[in-house]
Design a protein around this motif. Structure first.
Motif, mmCIF file in Angstrom:
data_model
loop_
_atom_site.group_PDB
_atom_site.id
_atom_site.type_symbol
_atom_site.label_atom_id
_atom_site.label_comp_id
_atom_site.label_asym_id
_atom_site.label_seq_id
_atom_site.Cartn_x
_atom_site.Cartn_y
_atom_site.Cartn_z
ATOM 1 N N LEU A 34 0.830 -1.207 0.000
ATOM 2 C CA LEU A 34 0.000 0.000 0.000
ATOM 3 C C LEU A 34 0.863 1.255 0.000
ATOM 4 N N LEU A 35 1.990 1.201 0.702
ATOM 5 C CA LEU A 35 2.890 2.357 0.724
ATOM 6 C C LEU A 35 3.490 2.603 -0.651
ATOM 7 N N LEU A 36 3.891 1.516 -1.318
ATOM 8 C CA LEU A 36 4.444 1.659 -2.671
ATOM 9 C C LEU A 36 3.377 2.123 -3.657
ATOM 10 N N ALA A 37 2.117 1.770 -3.389
ATOM 11 C CA ALA A 37 1.020 2.139 -4.288
ATOM 12 C C ALA A 37 0.793 3.643 -4.334
ATOM 13 N N VAL A 38 1.330 4.383 -3.383
ATOM 14 C CA VAL A 38 1.156 5.834 -3.349
ATOM 15 C C VAL A 38 1.977 6.512 -4.445
ATOM 16 N N PHE A 39 3.144 5.957 -4.759
ATOM 17 C CA PHE A 39 4.077 6.643 -5.668
ATOM 18 C C PHE A 39 3.533 6.831 -7.082
ATOM 19 N N PRO A 40 2.860 5.848 -7.692
ATOM 20 C CA PRO A 40 2.324 6.102 -9.042
ATOM 21 C C PRO A 40 1.269 7.194 -9.091
ATOM 22 N N LEU A 41 0.713 7.574 -7.941
ATOM 23 C CA LEU A 41 -0.279 8.645 -7.908
ATOM 24 C C LEU A 41 0.365 10.026 -7.796
#
Length: 945
Positions: free
Chosen positions: A600-607
């Motif tokens: 979930l933390l890594l999922a923030v970067f593409p946004l």
């Protein structure tokens, strides 16, 4: 297996090279007859000012006090000349912009393989057609026009390239150098009779390339005071030069002045793409042959700029950038550049209607000449019964339009003649595009056939060698039939003969013949195909449909992530839920929670924004502090150990901690120095390059224990990554690495869950290919999921914080710790290494899987090869999953949005192909970083295969 890999690399290099023959071929043709207007021109000389990187709004808008930043230019607009916006084409870079301005044609895409400083083919230009041209400015721009000129009549005066320093105290010196040297040139001419006679000739050009605005924009952003003050400096300089010309030539009224820009610039200080801030550039002309300002009560445009600029009462005349070249040639009476595709903007001309009509007629004939040559070349290289001519512009229609236009001019129907000539130009341009892309569909079909064949062969090889889906009978060696190879040989001969009689390039033979042996290898495995189909038919239908849906959905998410980065967020969110949908949650709660958290933390970067983000050094410092805290934890853990390598290991980690601290210092110090306009300190530069050089060596000094070696690699690469970061992206490799550590743990849990025991615990596993292999197992469905995870993480590593598909996503500030003097190849290499660092981290983590994930017979090289086969096959599947996204329209025309789509599709194709090829080399680099061991003292020691 090595032979298969060699063949695979060859196939992919060929398919990768095909993009240059299909899309990156030069549109230029030669052999045309020069065309010029027979009437006397209005000007004897032309002065061209190009303010590099100047946005239209930055020049035309008023400041916060209601005053113009360029009062001289604004006075010209209101009282002396004509103005408008020049619409540029992508890529919005200096070289293609200047080629469009001076030669009249757009980006020669074949130049992508030879850099940005010159065109790889000869081309005609305004400078070449002039009697004499003198130019001052950047060494990156001026030489390409002198090199392509015939004879010795184009003179260049360039400053040292080291002057283009993004960290320099005052970039406006690049412009003042040009203005001062022009003044010195004319002062010297008064005492040099030979030079004086030349500059008093007719049909001469003076070109002033002004790079200061572009440099200040890159270094400080277009919203900065430096950028805006530079505009005022340029305005003052232009005023002085115009005054000097008028005085030198005695106000003879025979000088034309053109002020424009090659491209604009985004708010974040970059250019290269198609944002309006990059494609809208100013055009102001005045002097001999140019219309005076036209007052209007109102005028209609699609934008709202006129009111913002308070220029709504002065007629705005917009042009395409390539239209400026025919405008300048008609003003001084030289032949139109032979390869020009610009359309003469007659509304700028202050001359007789006869002159306008004759000039437009010349323009039409000049473009029609290119069409005829292009058609003849294609007709001669195509069999008569296969040649399909461009029907909209047949020979009879050409003659008819030219006859009518000449008749209109003879009977003084000048408006009708101009309109008819424009119609002919548009048809000729469409025809040029038609013949330029004539073979595109044919080559695209051939490459697609080859791709499908290679995907089929790779899949069949994996199934045959590493699965139990096929029956034993398919593995029996059968006596081969001679019919199949003879058929393919016959087809190959026919294809070669067909290409020979059409005089096709040798590369066409490669593209057309390569699919034949590939499909021959596929058809030889027909029994495997039969067994596979039979096995699938016996599989439970509901399970088969479920796996197919998951497979399709996963592949579609991967494909869409190339176009929409937020798809990576969706995929990572789905990853976060994976342990809770299986039995992993019950077996390893802590590992599952860690997996969910970091996913979930890594999922923030593409946004997060790719472009337009503001530098935030505090985030870089924060990332560095987190790395130091992790290092402290590891060092504390090491001190509790008791072994002979403890001192050496502690020394290595302390060295890496020191590198991290130095990197943080260099980032902060460089930022402070650049803000004070004191440039890049030499000490910082030395530390940065030393850190980069040591980043691949220091990990080899650390322990080969799995987690210690991976952590050592992370520390070394993070030191370099910090130096290349300007904001939030500094945290990306840290979060990605944490997820990779958890991935290693969670994969061991899945392996144990499936009933495969591992003799070694993760804490005791070492990166060594001397491990005893006693267990055999075939590839299973879980290996497909692991391959998908690898590919997904690689794509995330690529698109997580940026997008190489867009040139303007690069922030030059990223390399300021290493160099500030403009060097496109060095800067590009540093940015590429920044992109590859997350790739290396993912591949090193995947390398760890080999030691507990795949236990097979044979050498470890074979095992790594087989696992990579599965991953490479998934990449092939991603390529073929949505082929429509890789097809590009054959006729780009003049639609800017379509051009963006074309460049995006080509970029995505190149990315996928490069990723497939680099996967092999990245695996080799990961193998080197994880398995080799150097000693600080004594003989070097290596863990060899």
């Amino acid at each position: 297996m090595l032979l298969f890999f060699a063949l695979g690399l060859l196939v992919h290099f060929v398919f990768f090279a095909s993009i240059f023959d299909i899309y990156f071929t030069s549109p230029l043709v030669h052999g045309m007859t020069p065309q010029f207007t027979p009437l006397p021109p209005p000007a004897r000389r032309l002065v061209l000012f190009v303010a590099d990187g100047l946005r239209a709004d930055a020049l035309y808008e008023l400041d916060e006090n209601g005053n113009s930043r360029a009062p001289f230019i604004r006075n010209i607009i209101m009282h002396e000349g004509s103005w408008g916006i020049s619409h540029t084409r992508v890529p919005t870079e200096s070289r293609p912009g200047h080629v469009a301005l001076i030669a009249g044609f757009y980006e020669d895409v074949s130049a992508v393989a030879k850099g940005w400083k010159e065109n790889p083919v000869e081309f005609d230009s305004l400078f070449n057609e002039s009697k004499y041209t003198w130019s001052w400015g950047s060494p990156d721009i001026l030489p390409m026009f002198a090199k392509g000129a015939s004879g010795d009549h184009v003179y260049t005066y360039s400053y040292d390239s080291k002057r283009q320093d993004f960290g320099a105290q005052d970039a406006t010196k690049l412009d003042t150098w040009v203005f001062d040297n022009v003044k010195d040139f004319f002062h010297h001419a008064r005492n040099n009779q030979s030079l004086l006679s030349k500059i008093n000739e007719e049909k001469i050009v003076f070109f002033l390339h002004l790079l200061g605005i572009d440099t200040n924009g890159h270094a400080h952003r277009p919203s900065s005071r430096d950028y805006k003050d530079n505009i005022k400096k340029v305005d003052d300089g232009v005023k002085e030069i115009v005054s000097m010309f008028n005085h030198f030539y005695g106000n003879d009224g025979k000088t034309t002045f053109v002020f424009t820009s090659d491209h604009g610039m985004t708010d974040w200080g970059s250019h290269g793409a198609g944002h309006p801030s990059e494609t809208l550039t100013p055009l102001v002309t005045w002097g001999a042959g140019i219309k005076y300002p036209q007052r209007l009560s109102a005028q209609q445009f699609d934008d709202v700029f006129l009111k913002e600029w308070r220029l709504e009462n002065w007629k705005r005349l917009d042009v395409s950038q390539a239209d400026i070249a025919p405008l300048m040639t008609s003003l001084i009476g030289v032949p139109f550049p032979l390869n020009s595709v610009g359309i003469l903007p007659v509304d700028y001309l202050n001359n007789t209607d006869l002159f306008k009509a004759e000039s437009m007629f010349t323009n039409a004939v000049q473009i029609l000449e290119q069409f005829k040559v292009k058609m003849t070349q294609k007709k001669e290289a195509t069999l008569p019964f296969l040649f399909a001519p461009f029907k909209s512009l047949s020979d009879s229609k050409q003659i008819d339009i030219l006859r009518k236009a000449r008749s209109y001019i003879k009977h003084k129907k000048f408006d009708e003649a101009v309109s008819l000539c424009k119609e002919l130009i548009h048809l000729a341009l469409k025809g040029l595009s038609y013949y330029h892309t004539y073979d595109r569909f044919f080559l695209g079909i051939i490459i697609a056939i080859g791709f499908v064949g290679w995907i089929s062969y790779a899949s069949l090889l994996i199934i045959k060698s590493h699965s139990n889906l096929i029956r034993g009978v398919s593995k029996e060696v059968k006596k081969p039939s001679h019919l199949l190879p003879c058929s393919f040989v016959a087809i190959g001969i026919l294809v070669a003969f067909f290409l020979l009689i059409q005089a096709c390039p040798w590369t066409y033979y490669v593209y057309c013949l390569l699919p034949l042996p590939i499909w021959y290898a596929v058809l030889r495995e027909f029994q495997v195909i039969q067994d596979l189909v039979a096995s699938l038919l016996t599989y439970p239908l509901n399970h088969f449909v479920g796996y197919l849906l998951v497979f399709t959905l996963g592949t579609e998410v991967l494909v869409l992530s190339f176009f929409y980065r937020y798809m990576l967020t969706i995929g990572l969110t789905a990853f976060a839920a994976w342990p809770f949908l299986t039995q992993l949650w019950t077996r390893a709660k802590v590992t599952s929670l860690s997996w969910t958290f970091f996913s979930l933390l890594l999922a923030v970067f593409p946004l997060m924004p790719v472009v337009g983000r503001k530098p935030d050094i505090s985030l870089v410092m924060g990332a560095g502090l987190l790395v130091l805290l992790l290092s402290l934890y590891v060092v504390t853990s090491l001190t509790k150990r008791k072994d002979s390598f403890l001192k050496e290991e502690l020394l290595v980690h302390l060295l890496q901690v020191l590198n991290t601290v130095l990197s943080m210092y260099v980032v902060y110090s460089t930022q402070s120095s650049l803000l004070r306009k004191q440039g890049l300190p030499l000490t910082n530069q030395i530390i940065s390059w030393a850190t980069l050089a040591s980043s691949l060596i220091v990990p080899l000094l650390s322990s080969p224990a799995l987690f210690q070696r991976l952590f050592s690699i992370l520390l070394s690469l993070m030191s370099t990554y910090l130096l290349l970061s300007t904001g939030y992206e500094a945290l990306f490799p840290l979060v990605l690495s944490c997820l990779m550590f958890v991935w290693i743990n969670i994969e061991q849990e899945t392996l144990q869950q499936s009933g495969v025991s591992c003799k070694q615990k993760l804490t005791s596993i070492q990166f060594s290919y001397n491990t005893d292999i006693t267990q055999f197992r075939q590839l299973c469905l879980d290996d497909i999921r692991r391959a998908f995870f690898l590919v997904f993480f690689l794509v995330t590593a690529f698109f997580g914080t940026g997008n190489i598909a867009s040139i303007n996503s690069f922030d030059l500030a990223s390399v300021y710790c290493f160099l500030t003097v403009f060097s496109p190849f060095m800067m590009g290499s540093l940015m590429m290494w920044k992109i590859l660092i997350p790739f290396v981290l993912v591949m090193c983590a995947f390398e760890a899987h080999f030691f507990f994930l795949v236990k097979d017979y044979g050498s470890w090289l074979d095992i790594g090869t087989r696992q990579l086969l599965a991953c490479t096959a998934w990449l092939f599947i991603c390529i073929s999953a949505s082929p429509d996204r890789l097809w590009i329209p054959s006729d780009p025309g003049l639609d800017l949005n379509l051009l963006h789509a074309i460049r995006a599709c080509i970029s995505h194709y190149v990315i996928v192909m490069s990723m497939t090829i680099f996967l092999v080399f990245l695996n080799g680099l990961a193998h080197l970083l994880t398995t080799k061991k150097l000693r600080l003292c004594g003989k070097p020691k290596s863990h060899l295969m």
